[in-house]
Structure formats: structure tokens, C-alpha cells
Design an enzyme around this catalytic site. Structure first.
Site, PDB file in Angstrom:
ATOM      1  CG  LEU A  53      -2.073  -1.009   1.209  1.00 27.45           C
ATOM      2  CD1 LEU A  53      -2.851  -0.909   2.512  1.00 27.45           C
ATOM      3  CD2 LEU A  53      -3.001  -0.807   0.022  1.00 27.45           C
TER       4      LEU A  53
ATOM      5  CD  GLU B 205      -4.169   1.999  -2.769  1.00 28.85           C
ATOM      6  OE1 GLU B 205      -4.144   1.310  -1.738  1.00 28.85           O
ATOM      7  OE2 GLU B 205      -4.262   1.516  -3.893  1.00 28.85           O
TER       8      GLU B 205
END
Length: 394
Positions: free
Chosen positions: A249, A373
Site C-alpha cells: 500500500l 489507499e
């Protein structure tokens, strides 16, 4: 068109000679991607967006440019720097967030997971094909009730002899319906683990989420995992716990720092060009003080956003980047980019709600970019924790 002409035409927002901060190699890569976006994406993006079409035909062309897993080394990947990856992301998102997101899901998420945490056999099986655009990957972390808090995921992988059997649901998973391989994160009796799942495995079903008002030239899906049986070697051996998916991520979040500014720059350029030719009360909109103030304010934030992105990229390449700095860049640049795109639309007036111009499309896309995200709220709390030393997530 020469490189100099391309630069002059496409960067009227540059008030600081940003290119002087880049190496010849970085400029060459940036201009190659910029030319690709001009030729392949911009002439088609309005139709793709209106039709909610992700152009699979563009994937081999992206692979030929070395854009898939471009920051990874070996296995057919380009091995580019963080700054080069960021510059490419900015140019792709100037075309459309959906196209930059494809590169991010493929490279920063799915390929990074295998590259960082996979076995040598997994790397050899998947990474060269993914770098070449012959296989598409997806990254299954988010669930219908586990977004900002992935530790609450309910997808579970149980042992059955030597095999693993997965059950659960994932949501908002980019590319899942067109992917050949999925990296799925699941609870196990030994903590959260990642699994490399060929999407033709029985029990794996991906359904596109429709209709959408954002990221229309992209694919997001819900995945159903029903008794998905995998061999023992499907598990990612190098990932136990949430550090595994979070390491991927952070790669994707880094790309967003650049990408959001690419969308903002493109919206600014549309608004500036319109203001210079649109006549009202016998002179162009660009000749009015209020319009100039809007343009100046937008350009200031674009320049600051790119400087921030470059600083973070240089630190990433030097190995001195602190993770909270990624949150700083993602929070700031997404927030400013949305404001810029909305302000650019006001200069376009009623014409700005059509797909003839980019600002409203970019603004709609950025609503997704600022959410995935890590939401604004999550990154705010990461920075708050850094400033105060007090975690406030619960």
C-alpha cells in the site's frame, strides 16, 4: 513534435523551472510517457469514460514502455527509480486516474506483493508475464466492512491437509474481473497471510461494481471466495501480519502523490487555454482579475505539490523516507488536486460539465483517489500520531 515544444505546450503552470531539478534520464522518461499519453489516452479518454470502458488493448503498449512494475528489479521489470516512477504516474494521471490506477494495481500492489514477499517460484511464474502485460494482477485486501481497518477482515483461510481453503468477500478490488492472478489477504489461525490465487481457480468469482460516477475508465470489483482450494505453495512465505499488505500500500500511496498533481496540472491547462480564448464583455476571461487570481492560486499549489512529490521521491530513492511522509504527500496533494480541478471547472462555466474538458472528470476521479489507499481521515491520524505521539485511531 520536439521535446522542447512538448514541454512548452504542456507545462504552462511551471513557475519555478521544475525541469531544472530533473536529470536528463528522468526528463527523457517523463517525455516518453507524456508523448504516449498524448497519442494513446487523451484522444480516447472521453469516450472510454462515458462508456465506462477500460481499454485492455492499451496494456501491451504500457508494457512496451516498461511501465508495469517499473520500480522493481529483475524478472523482466524495468528497475526504474522512485522519482522516475512518480514522473510516469503524473503523466498517466494527466490522461486519467483510471489508467494510472491500472499501473499502480498491477505494479505497486500485485507485482510488489509477489516481488517483496513471494517465493522464487512465485516470482518466476508471475512477474515476467505481468511485466510484459501478458498477465494482469489484482490485490484483494479491502472488504465490504473492512476498509480503513483491514485487521477486521473476515476472509479466512483454513488448513485442510496440505491445502489452504479460502472463504470470504473482497470489495473495491481493481482489475479483478480481467486479472489472471489475485493476491488475496486472509485471516488464518497464524495471523493474516497473503495467497497467490489464479483467478480461474474454482470458487473465485469477480463481479464489476456498476454503475459508478468516478473512475469510469477503470474496473473495480467485488470478489467472492467460496471454498477456494489452493496448494500449500500458494501462500506468500515472506508476509505474516498486516506489514505485508501495508508495504505494498505504501508503494501505491507514493504513486498517488505524483498522480494527483498530474490530474491537477491537466485541469489547470484546460482552464487556462479556455480562459485565453473565451470572450466575455469584449475581452478574454484571462484578462479579468478574478480569473487571474484563480489561475495563480492553482499554479502555486501545483508547483508546491510537485516539489513535495520530488522531495519525497528523492528521499525514497536515498532510503531515508519516513512512512509518515507518504501520508503527508498523499493527504496534501489529493486535497489540493481536488480543489484545483473544481476551481478549474468554474472557469469553464457550463461547458465544464461536459467531457469536452477534463476538470470535472478529474475531480470525480480524485474522489476515489483520495479514498483508496487510505482516506484523508486515516492519513490525518497518521500525521496526528507523529506530531503528538498519541494514536487516535480508536
Amino acid at each position: 513534435m520536439t521535446t522542447d515544444a512538448l514541454n512548452t505546450e504542456l507545462e504552462p503552470s511551471d513557475l519555478i523551472d521544475f525541469d531544472a531539478l530533473l536529470s536528463p534520464g528522468e526528463l527523457e522518461l517523463r517525455n516518453q510517457v507524456r508523448a504516449f499519453v498524448q497519442a494513446e489516452i487523451k484522444p480516447n479518454i472521453a469516450a472510454w469514460y462515458e462508456d465506462a470502458h477500460f481499454p485492455l488493448e492499451i496494456v501491451p503498449k504500457m508494457a512496451k514502455l516498461g511501465l508495469l512494475g517499473m520500480h522493481l528489479d529483475g524478472y523482466g521489470c524495468a528497475g526504474r527509480s522512485a522519482v522516475e516512477y512518480g514522473l510516469a504516474g503524473a503523466e498517466l494521471e494527466a490522461g486519467d486516474s483510471g489508467l494510472r490506477t491500472f499501473v499502480s494495481v498491477q505494479g505497486s500492489l500485485a507485482m510488489s506483493a509477489i516481488h517483496k514477499h513471494g517465493s522464487e517460484e512465485q516470482k518466476k511464474q508471475w512477474l515476467p508475464a505481468m511485466a510484459a502485460g501478458q498477465a494482469i494482477g489484482c490485490f484483494g485486501l479491502t472488504e465490504p466492512t473492512a476498509g480503513s481497518d483491514p485487521s477486521s477482515m473476515t476472509t479466512f483461510a483454513r488448513r485442510d491437509g496440505e491445502d489452504w481453503v479460502l472463504n470470504g468477500t473482497k470489495r473495491w478490488i481493481g482489475l479483478a474481473s480481467v486479472a489472471q492472478v489475485a493476491v488475496i489477504w486472509a485471516q488464518t489461525d497464524g495471523g493474516i497471510r497473503g495467497f497467490v490465487v489464479p483467478t480461474d481457480t474454482p470458487g473465485f468469482t469477480a463481479t464489476p461494481i456498476e454503475p459508478k460516477l468516478s473512475m469510469r475508465a477503470s474496473i473495480q470489483c467485488e470478489i467472492e471466495l467460496t471454498e477456494v482450494r489452493l496448494p500449500a505453495e500458494a501462500v506468500l512465505p515472506g508476509a505474516v501480519g498486516l506489514r505485508g499488505p501495508f508495504s505494498c500500500l505504501n508503494e501505491a500511496r507514493y504513486g498517488i502523490i505524483w498522480g494527483a498533481m498530474g490530474a491537477a496540472r491537466d485541469a489547470f491547462e484546460d482552464a487556462l487555454a479556455y480562459a485565453q480564448t473565451r470572450m466575455q464583455f469584449d475581452k478574454p476571461l484571462a484578462g479579468y482579475q478574478l480569473t487571474q487570481q484563480k489561475l495563480v492560486d492553482m499554479a502555486l499549489e501545483i508547483n508546491k505539490g510537485f516539489l513535495l512529490a520530488l522531495h519525497i521521491g528523492r528521499k525514497k530513492d536515498a532510503g531515508t523516507l519516513d512512512l509518515h511522509q507518504i501520508s503527508l504527500g498523499k493527504l496534501n496533494n489529493c486535497r489540493e488536486a481536488i480543489a484545483i480541478c473544481r476551481e478549474a471547472r468554474t472557469i469553464l462555466g457550463g461547458n465544464g460539465i461536459t467531457l469536452d474538458y477534463s476538470p470535472m472528470r478529474h475531480a470525480n476521479n480524485l474522489e476515489s483517489v483520495r479514498t483508496y489507499e487510505g482516506t484523508d481521515e486515516v492519513h490525518t491520524l497518521i500525521l496526528g500520531n507523529k506530531l503528538t505521539g498519541v494514536p487516535a485511531f480508536r
